[in-house]
Motif scaffolding. Structure first.
Motif, mmCIF file in Angstrom:
data_model
loop_
_atom_site.group_PDB
_atom_site.id
_atom_site.type_symbol
_atom_site.label_atom_id
_atom_site.label_comp_id
_atom_site.label_asym_id
_atom_site.label_seq_id
_atom_site.Cartn_x
_atom_site.Cartn_y
_atom_site.Cartn_z
ATOM 1 N N ILE A 176 7.004 4.756 1.284
ATOM 2 C CA ILE A 176 6.105 5.231 2.365
ATOM 3 C C ILE A 176 5.325 3.900 3.078
ATOM 4 O O ILE A 176 5.184 3.991 4.232
ATOM 5 C CB ILE A 176 4.848 6.109 1.682
ATOM 6 N N ALA A 177 5.030 3.035 2.170
ATOM 7 C CA ALA A 177 4.547 1.969 2.936
ATOM 8 C C ALA A 177 5.019 1.146 3.946
ATOM 9 O O ALA A 177 4.824 0.553 4.907
ATOM 10 C CB ALA A 177 4.106 0.958 1.882
ATOM 11 N N ALA A 178 6.494 1.135 3.479
ATOM 12 C CA ALA A 178 7.600 0.664 4.740
ATOM 13 C C ALA A 178 7.771 1.343 5.871
ATOM 14 O O ALA A 178 7.739 0.766 6.802
ATOM 15 C CB ALA A 178 9.050 0.559 3.899
ATOM 16 N N CYS A 179 7.372 2.882 6.079
ATOM 17 C CA CYS A 179 7.255 3.457 7.200
ATOM 18 C C CYS A 179 6.087 3.054 8.142
ATOM 19 O O CYS A 179 6.309 2.538 9.184
ATOM 20 C CB CYS A 179 7.262 5.084 6.858
ATOM 21 N N HIS A 180 5.019 2.799 7.470
ATOM 22 C CA HIS A 180 3.824 2.102 8.081
ATOM 23 C C HIS A 180 4.269 0.796 8.656
ATOM 24 O O HIS A 180 3.870 0.349 9.899
ATOM 25 C CB HIS A 180 2.711 2.182 7.027
ATOM 26 N N MET A 206 5.698 -11.957 7.192
ATOM 27 C CA MET A 206 6.333 -12.523 6.110
ATOM 28 C C MET A 206 6.074 -11.678 4.658
ATOM 29 O O MET A 206 7.217 -11.559 3.955
ATOM 30 C CB MET A 206 5.864 -14.157 5.771
ATOM 31 N N LEU A 207 4.989 -11.245 4.538
ATOM 32 C CA LEU A 207 4.866 -10.306 3.441
ATOM 33 C C LEU A 207 5.456 -8.958 3.378
ATOM 34 O O LEU A 207 6.174 -8.505 2.827
ATOM 35 C CB LEU A 207 3.339 -10.000 3.055
ATOM 36 N N ILE A 208 5.575 -8.512 4.790
ATOM 37 C CA ILE A 208 6.352 -7.378 5.057
ATOM 38 C C ILE A 208 7.811 -7.652 4.683
ATOM 39 O O ILE A 208 8.747 -6.772 4.070
ATOM 40 C CB ILE A 208 6.273 -6.771 6.568
ATOM 41 N N ALA A 209 8.320 -8.809 5.082
ATOM 42 C CA ALA A 209 9.739 -9.218 4.933
ATOM 43 C C ALA A 209 10.205 -9.272 3.189
ATOM 44 O O ALA A 209 11.280 -8.739 3.130
ATOM 45 C CB ALA A 209 10.208 -10.389 5.618
ATOM 46 N N ARG A 210 9.159 -9.534 2.739
ATOM 47 C CA ARG A 210 9.372 -9.867 1.278
ATOM 48 C C ARG A 210 9.360 -8.410 0.664
ATOM 49 O O ARG A 210 10.032 -8.082 -0.095
ATOM 50 C CB ARG A 210 8.185 -10.589 0.490
ATOM 51 N N GLY A 211 8.348 -7.502 1.250
ATOM 52 C CA GLY A 211 8.377 -6.165 0.803
ATOM 53 C C GLY A 211 9.801 -5.351 0.995
ATOM 54 O O GLY A 211 10.292 -4.720 0.254
ATOM 55 N N ILE A 212 10.363 -5.485 2.191
ATOM 56 C CA ILE A 212 11.640 -4.906 2.697
ATOM 57 C C ILE A 212 12.683 -5.526 1.333
ATOM 58 O O ILE A 212 13.670 -4.813 0.867
ATOM 59 C CB ILE A 212 11.948 -5.178 3.994
ATOM 60 N N TRP A 271 5.918 10.136 10.904
ATOM 61 C CA TRP A 271 4.823 10.916 9.786
ATOM 62 C C TRP A 271 5.932 11.607 9.156
ATOM 63 O O TRP A 271 5.671 12.150 8.156
ATOM 64 C CB TRP A 271 3.787 11.521 10.652
ATOM 65 N N ALA A 272 6.791 12.290 9.896
ATOM 66 C CA ALA A 272 7.636 13.248 9.274
ATOM 67 C C ALA A 272 8.528 12.712 8.176
ATOM 68 O O ALA A 272 8.360 13.365 7.247
ATOM 69 C CB ALA A 272 8.623 13.597 10.387
ATOM 70 N N GLY A 273 8.923 11.248 8.309
ATOM 71 C CA GLY A 273 9.492 10.836 7.214
ATOM 72 C C GLY A 273 8.503 10.417 5.951
ATOM 73 O O GLY A 273 8.761 10.321 4.810
ATOM 74 N N ILE A 274 7.378 10.315 6.190
ATOM 75 C CA ILE A 274 6.226 10.107 5.150
ATOM 76 C C ILE A 274 5.978 11.193 4.593
ATOM 77 O O ILE A 274 5.695 11.477 3.250
ATOM 78 C CB ILE A 274 4.778 9.445 5.956
ATOM 79 N N ALA A 275 5.635 12.306 5.318
ATOM 80 C CA ALA A 275 5.592 13.663 4.760
ATOM 81 C C ALA A 275 6.476 13.837 3.869
ATOM 82 O O ALA A 275 6.480 14.649 2.628
ATOM 83 C CB ALA A 275 5.427 14.735 5.755
ATOM 84 N N THR A 276 7.943 13.761 4.213
ATOM 85 C CA THR A 276 9.157 13.875 3.274
ATOM 86 C C THR A 276 9.022 13.367 1.744
ATOM 87 O O THR A 276 9.134 13.654 0.984
ATOM 88 C CB THR A 276 10.289 13.952 3.925
ATOM 89 N N LEU A 277 8.759 12.068 2.010
ATOM 90 C CA LEU A 277 8.688 11.066 1.024
ATOM 91 C C LEU A 277 7.337 11.505 0.130
ATOM 92 O O LEU A 277 7.659 11.366 -1.214
ATOM 93 C CB LEU A 277 8.265 9.569 1.529
ATOM 94 N N TYR A 278 6.391 11.807 0.729
ATOM 95 C CA TYR A 278 5.333 12.366 -0.186
ATOM 96 C C TYR A 278 5.662 13.663 -1.061
ATOM 97 O O TYR A 278 5.394 13.801 -2.172
ATOM 98 C CB TYR A 278 4.180 12.743 0.728
ATOM 99 N N GLY A 279 6.661 14.463 -0.281
ATOM 100 C CA GLY A 279 7.019 15.830 -0.859
ATOM 101 C C GLY A 279 7.759 15.203 -2.068
ATOM 102 O O GLY A 279 7.624 16.149 -3.104
ATOM 103 N N LEU A 280 8.735 14.387 -1.722
ATOM 104 C CA LEU A 280 9.382 13.844 -3.015
ATOM 105 C C LEU A 280 8.802 13.227 -4.318
ATOM 106 O O LEU A 280 8.891 13.697 -5.399
ATOM 107 C CB LEU A 280 10.403 12.803 -2.613
ATOM 108 N N LEU A 281 7.800 12.693 -3.696
ATOM 109 C CA LEU A 281 6.928 12.071 -4.840
ATOM 110 C C LEU A 281 5.962 12.994 -5.450
ATOM 111 O O LEU A 281 5.910 12.888 -6.918
ATOM 112 C CB LEU A 281 5.724 11.073 -4.219
ATOM 113 N N SER A 282 5.587 13.990 -4.864
ATOM 114 C CA SER A 282 4.942 15.006 -5.406
ATOM 115 C C SER A 282 5.663 15.912 -6.429
ATOM 116 O O SER A 282 5.349 16.427 -7.529
ATOM 117 C CB SER A 282 4.223 16.006 -4.550
ATOM 118 N N ALA A 283 6.969 16.232 -6.130
ATOM 119 C CA ALA A 283 7.926 16.853 -6.694
ATOM 120 C C ALA A 283 8.066 16.152 -8.093
ATOM 121 O O ALA A 283 8.285 16.694 -9.198
ATOM 122 C CB ALA A 283 9.113 17.272 -6.077
#
Length: 409
Positions: free
Chosen positions: A294-298, A264-270, A309-321
């Protein structure tokens, strides 16, 4: 009575603060209203609208206070004259949005950047979370006098610096909103992974932060980052039941029983993430929306091995940039280790060892130890796990790290 006051006190304080322009005085008047309720409700019965009763009582006392003090200040004189036409405040404002506006002013006042981060957290939990000083002290494992002094100093600072009781607009708003979001984020993080003490997880503190986040998003429905933060907290909170064993021992992400994640919390997060993206209208996502993605990927992965993990790495790259941070880079290294291997990730982590901000950060040697262990460098991994254990103030996490040091493979 305690439940009613905890739920209603933020609105009572906000309504009174609009009149007296001092959150400290407003809180005292709200407490006076509670004392009046304790005296009258047992005799007369609980009113149909207890929140409105408390607000009306507190506002009447505010009017009396202003009139008593009007000779001491020109500003109070003006307010007192304005209030002469108001002999009996209505039980509830004619426009319900007035209450929301007052609450929003209280949020921005309690989280004003003129206060330290620690003071903002304490004052927010006191005024908006409805927590008592002892409860805040227990939540953060601090001496009660320390928390009390922070709250008193915060109120005094707001008063002496003449911080206006208002919602900022224009160029100030984004910076001030960032302060508000940061406070809620800090409260949640302390509950999600306590920095000290014997309990690694403090669900009640997470619930307080999530409630504050939802309240803020409801008060500011067009702010994408407010919804981004709520989305992140919903996703993180969904894992609570699986993050500790029955004895309180931390359970790592890869070992968690995902059937215990709260769907239910996941659905609310989405839903909140979709709203944040929609409101951004093509603009670059903010830091909380990116972290929520990133949390949604998990959340979408039913097993650890299914994680994107590839999507998470990409998102962290965007976040870091967009929002450079050594902590973000450390997290990106974890994702890189799952896509490119531990050696590639170790290079990223080793480059962070000279960062002053991470010098006492226990997760740096912890991540490095895990990577060294996966590379078969057992002795080095053991030393890093032990160093991480020495740096953390969390007793539960220390035990986990020492256990991993004893068996780094």
């Amino acid at each position: 009575m305690e439940t009613v006051f905890r739920l209603e006190s933020p609105r009572v304080i906000a309504a009174v603060a609009r009149l007296v322009r001092d959150v400290g005085v407003a809180e005292e008047l709200a407490q006076d209203a509670l004392v009046a309720a304790l005296e009258q409700w047992p005799r007369d019965g609980v009113p149909d609208r207890p929140g409105a009763w408390l607000t009306t009582t507190a506002r009447r006392r505010a009017v009396d206070l202003i009139r008593r003090r009007e000779t001491h200040s020109r500003k109070l004189q003006e307010i007192g004259r304005d209030l002469e036409t108001t002999t009996a405040p209505p039980d509830e404002p004619a426009d319900p949005d007035d209450i929301d506006d007052d609450l929003l002013r209280l949020v921005f006042t309690a989280c004003h950047p003129v206060l330290s981060a620690e003071a903002r957290v304490a004052l927010t939990l006191r005024l908006l979370g409805g927590l008592s000083t002892p409860e805040i002290a227990r939540a953060f494992l601090l001496p009660e006098p320390t928390v009390a002094q922070r709250i008193v100093r915060a109120k005094k600072t707001l008063a002496t610096r003449n911080v206006p009781f208002e919602v900022p607009y224009g160029p100030d708003r984004e910076a001030r909103l960032g302060s508000v979001l940061e406070v809620i984020y800090l409260i949640f993080n302390e509950g999600y992974a306590a920095t000290a003490g014997d309990d690694w997880l403090r669900p009640a503190l997470c619930e307080d932060a999530l409630r504050l986040g939802r309240q803020l998003a409801a008060l500011m429905p067009k702010e994408p980052e407010a919804h981004g933060l709520v989305s992140l907290l919903e996703f993180q909170a969904s894992r609570t039941a699986a993050r500790t064993a029955p004895d309180g021992t931390p359970v790592l992400l890869k070992d968690q029983d995902r059937r215990r994640w709260n769907r239910m919390l996941i659905a609310r997060g989405i839903t909140s993430l979709d709203r944040a993206r929609s409101l951004a209208a093509g603009a670059a996502p903010g830091t909380y929306a990116l972290q929520a993605a990133i949390a949604a990927c998990h959340a979408h992965a039913y097993t650890y091995d299914d994680t994107d993990w590839a999507g998470i790495a990409t998102l962290y790259g965007l976040l870091s940039a967009r929002f450079p941070s050594p902590v973000v880079e450390l997290n990106r290294a974890v994702a890189v280790s799952m896509t490119e291997g531990p050696a590639a990730a170790l290079a990223i982590v080793d480059a962070l060892t000279a960062e002053p901000a991470l010098r006492e950060y226990h997760l740096l040697p912890s991540v490095r130890a895990d990577l060294l262990s996966r590379l078969g460098r057992t002795a080095e991994a053991r030393a890093e796990f032990e160093r991480a254990a020495a740096l953390t103030a969390s007793e539960r996490e220390r035990r986990l790290l020492l256990h991993r040091a004893a068996a780094p493979d």
